[in-house]
Enzyme design. Structure first.
Site, PDB file in Angstrom:
ATOM      1  N   LYS A 186     -50.021 -19.037  62.715  1.00 10.25           N
ATOM      2  CA  LYS A 186     -51.299 -19.740  62.919  1.00 10.25           C
ATOM      3  C   LYS A 186     -51.828 -20.089  61.538  1.00 10.25           C
ATOM      4  O   LYS A 186     -52.453 -19.271  60.862  1.00 10.25           O
ATOM      5  CB  LYS A 186     -52.266 -18.810  63.667  1.00 10.25           C
ATOM      6  CG  LYS A 186     -53.304 -19.483  64.514  1.00 10.25           C
ATOM      7  CD  LYS A 186     -54.377 -20.242  63.833  1.00 10.25           C
ATOM      8  CE  LYS A 186     -55.255 -19.548  62.868  1.00 10.25           C
ATOM      9  NZ  LYS A 186     -55.921 -20.533  61.953  1.00 10.25           N
ATOM     10  N   GLU A 262     -53.678  -9.017  53.615  1.00 15.22           N
ATOM     11  CA  GLU A 262     -53.886  -9.498  52.243  1.00 15.22           C
ATOM     12  C   GLU A 262     -55.265 -10.134  52.226  1.00 15.22           C
ATOM     13  O   GLU A 262     -55.437 -11.246  52.727  1.00 15.22           O
ATOM     14  CB  GLU A 262     -52.815 -10.542  51.878  1.00 15.22           C
ATOM     15  CG  GLU A 262     -51.404  -9.993  51.820  1.00 15.22           C
ATOM     16  CD  GLU A 262     -51.140  -9.133  50.593  1.00 15.22           C
ATOM     17  OE1 GLU A 262     -52.003  -9.062  49.700  1.00 15.22           O
ATOM     18  OE2 GLU A 262     -50.062  -8.511  50.551  1.00 15.22           O
ATOM     19  N   CYS A 296     -57.308 -15.585  45.657  1.00 14.76           N
ATOM     20  CA  CYS A 296     -57.736 -14.183  45.800  1.00 14.76           C
ATOM     21  C   CYS A 296     -57.563 -13.455  44.483  1.00 14.76           C
ATOM     22  O   CYS A 296     -58.230 -12.464  44.222  1.00 14.76           O
ATOM     23  CB  CYS A 296     -56.919 -13.511  46.895  1.00 14.76           C
ATOM     24  SG  CYS A 296     -55.159 -13.722  46.630  1.00 14.76           S
ATOM     25  N   GLU A 393     -66.939 -12.786  46.117  1.00 15.88           N
ATOM     26  CA  GLU A 393     -65.836 -13.633  45.685  1.00 15.88           C
ATOM     27  C   GLU A 393     -66.389 -15.035  45.442  1.00 15.88           C
ATOM     28  O   GLU A 393     -66.991 -15.617  46.343  1.00 15.88           O
ATOM     29  CB  GLU A 393     -64.825 -13.676  46.840  1.00 15.88           C
ATOM     30  CG  GLU A 393     -63.418 -13.682  46.411  1.00 15.88           C
ATOM     31  CD  GLU A 393     -62.453 -13.677  47.597  1.00 15.88           C
ATOM     32  OE1 GLU A 393     -62.875 -13.646  48.772  1.00 15.88           O
ATOM     33  OE2 GLU A 393     -61.255 -13.728  47.322  1.00 15.88           O
TER      34      GLU A 393
END
Ligand code: NAP
Length: 497
Positions: A186, A262, A296, A393
């Site tokens: 997906k 992750e 990331c 982030e």
């Protein structure tokens, strides 16, 4: 259509627009479609099938049906399919690079870098496919034999993000193929085209029908939720944000599903007073601006010794100022657009919060006017502790700098986050570098290096950055389970109790 050249339209015309289920590309059962847009213009690139729950179920049916024979397929054959896929992706590197630039926005040079990185997982796991060894041993009391075997976990659901459309897919698909698992992929709804082109390449490489199924959708939860509850699914591998990862872990608990996560990062980039400052600036540019900061692994907080902070900030800002923004297809572009308006607004909110708390924008500090979702490369100094930009982030081309005076303080600042994916440390003192490796709570460390990603290395985080590792010797283990067979003593006829 925002297609600007014949080459772009030819490439887009070659991308399958259907869902891949059981080896067939087909429309969504309910007939739905959605548009994929170019973030540098906001215009539609292609309209593709929008999977619903029934398509998700059909994809899992196909994966479950293919599992047994795929698990029995010789490891060498699985490896050779991956090797052919590596060669095909490499031959078509320009196509993959351009497609990623179109749907995700990164400059072409960076997209080419991602093709190399993404393809490397295919080559690496083509080699690992034949090395999933078990062992045979004599039990300590000598009365039995222990046979330990590695088996594929079974059908997997792979959910990938939009920031590295090829590499995040190959980092999961390649080890799953090597291990003998079937899959439902997906991809992110913002960047599904690269996954479709890649799935077509896997077919061309000889992957049997049903081993890899692809369902892109605007209803991620509606399509994947029932799959996670389905007992035939044996593994969930997710790359994306920590909040979504957390909710998927909760859902996966229902069937005690194997999971790999992750998740997000908040990487500290620590520059000591003895660092080679020019090397640190080069590393900082890589760690910050790769993928426009939408990684990331992006350096999120620059933690610089007070004695070199002014010089580091000045040199870093000069380089950041020399990074033209623009459509990724243009030669002069060094920084592409952010993925969408929401992401750009979030970046600007974080910058505004920092400025409101007393920070100074040495360069940048604002969105770029015009079409597309561009943000100025930005360097902030004097960022107050407690500013949101140090906690969240950023996912944009913004570098907040804070200072420290002692190694203990640097460690404390670096570890002051719920994330633990990667850290970067610049120092000429090897002992200090190794000490930082021991003291920093991260899954990875770049020592005098601004990039750590490598197919041969175990990628992954600790704390709320995730569970499990992708790549390296560890990557295939995520798709294998260990079975032990106890064997009676071959020197007697009596079974052992
Ligand atoms: P995201 O919003 O969490 O989405 C990631 C994927 O999850 C997409 O395919 C998304 O589908 C899907 N998703 C969203 N909600 C879902 C739900 N309720 N159920 C099932 N699937 C769901 O993250 P993103 O914005 O795409 O990616 C950025 C994040 O990924 C950042 O936090 C970044 O740090 C992280 N990331 C981590 C790594 C790593 O290796 N640690 C690598 C790359 C990125 P839709 O696209 O349809 O929403």
């Amino acid at each position: 259509m925002s297609v600007t050249t014949e080459r772009e339209s030819e490439l887009l015309a070659s991308v399958p627009t259907g869902l891949l289920i059981g080896g067939q590309w087909r429309p969504a059962a309910a007939g739905g479609t959605f548009d994929v847009e170019d973030p540098s213009t906001g215009k539609t690139l292609l309209t593709i099938a929008d999977a619903g729950p029934e398509d998700g179920a059909a994809a899992l049916d196909a994966a479950a049906a293919a599992q047994e024979s795929w698990a029995r397929t010789a490891p060498r054959e699985r490896g050779e399919i991956l090797r052919r896929a590596f060669e095909l992706v490499t031959e078509r590197a320009d196509d993959f690079a351009l497609l990623m630039t179109l749907e995700m926005g990164k400059p072409l040079t960076e997209a080419r870098g991602e093709v190399t990185y993404g393809a490397e997982f295919l080559r690496w796991f083509s080699e690992e496919a034949v090395r999933a060894f078990g062992r045979y041993s004599v039990s300590p009391d000598g009365k039995s034999r222990l046979l330990v075997n590695k088996k594929p976990v079974g059908p997997c659901l792979l959910i990938t993000p939009w920031n590295f459309p090829l590499a995040m897919a190959t980092r999961k698909i390649a080890p799953a193929v090597a291990a003998g698992c079937t899959m439902v992929l997906k991809p992110a709804n913002l960047t599904p085209l690269t996954s479709s082109l890649f799935a077509a390449v896997m077919q061309e490489a000889g992957l049997p029908d049903g081993v890899l199924n692809v369902v892109h959708t605007r209803d991620a939860g509606g399509v994947t939720g029932p799959l996670i509850k389905d007992e035939r699914l044996r593994k969930l591998s997710f790359t994306g944000s920590t909040p979504v990862g957390r909710s998927l872990l909760e859902a996966a608990a229902g069937n005690v599903l194997r999971t790999s996560m992750e998740l997000g990062g908040n990487a500290p980039f620590v520059v000591f007073e003895d660092a080679d400052l020019d090397a640190a600036v080069t590393g900082a540019m890589l760690a910050k601006l790769r993928n426009m900061g939408e990684a990331c692994t992006a350096a999120n907080r620059f933690i610089v010794h007070e004695s070199v902070a002014e010089e580091f900030g000045r040199k870093f800002a000069a380089k950041m100022a020399d990074m033209p923004t623009g459509r990724g297809t243009e030669d002069e572009t060094k920084v592409g657009p952010l993925i969408d308006g929401k992401s750009r607004d979030k970046v600007h909110d974080l910058v505004s919060d920092a400025l409101g708390n007393g920070a100074t924008a040495v360069i940048g500090g604002a969105p770029v006017d015009g079409p597309g979702y561009f943000y100025q490369p930005t360097v902030l100094t004097g960022v107050a502790a407690g500013s949101r930009i140090l906690k969240e982030e950023i996912f944009g081309p913004v570098a907040p700098i804070v200072t420290f005076s002692t190694e203990d303080e640097a460690v404390r600042l670096a570890n002051d986050t719920e994330y633990g994916l990667v850290a970067y440390v610049f120092t000429k003192d090897l002992n200090r570098g190794l000490r930082m490796g021991e003291r920093l709570e991260t899954g990875m460390l770049g020592l005098n290096a601004g990039v750590v990603s490598n197919a041969a290395a175990p990628f992954g985080g600790v704390k709320q950055s995730g569970l499990g590792r992708e790549g390296g010797l560890e990557g295939i283990e995520e798709y294998l389970y260990t079975q032990y067979i106890g064997i009676a003593d071959p020197y007697t006829d009596s079974p052992v109790g």
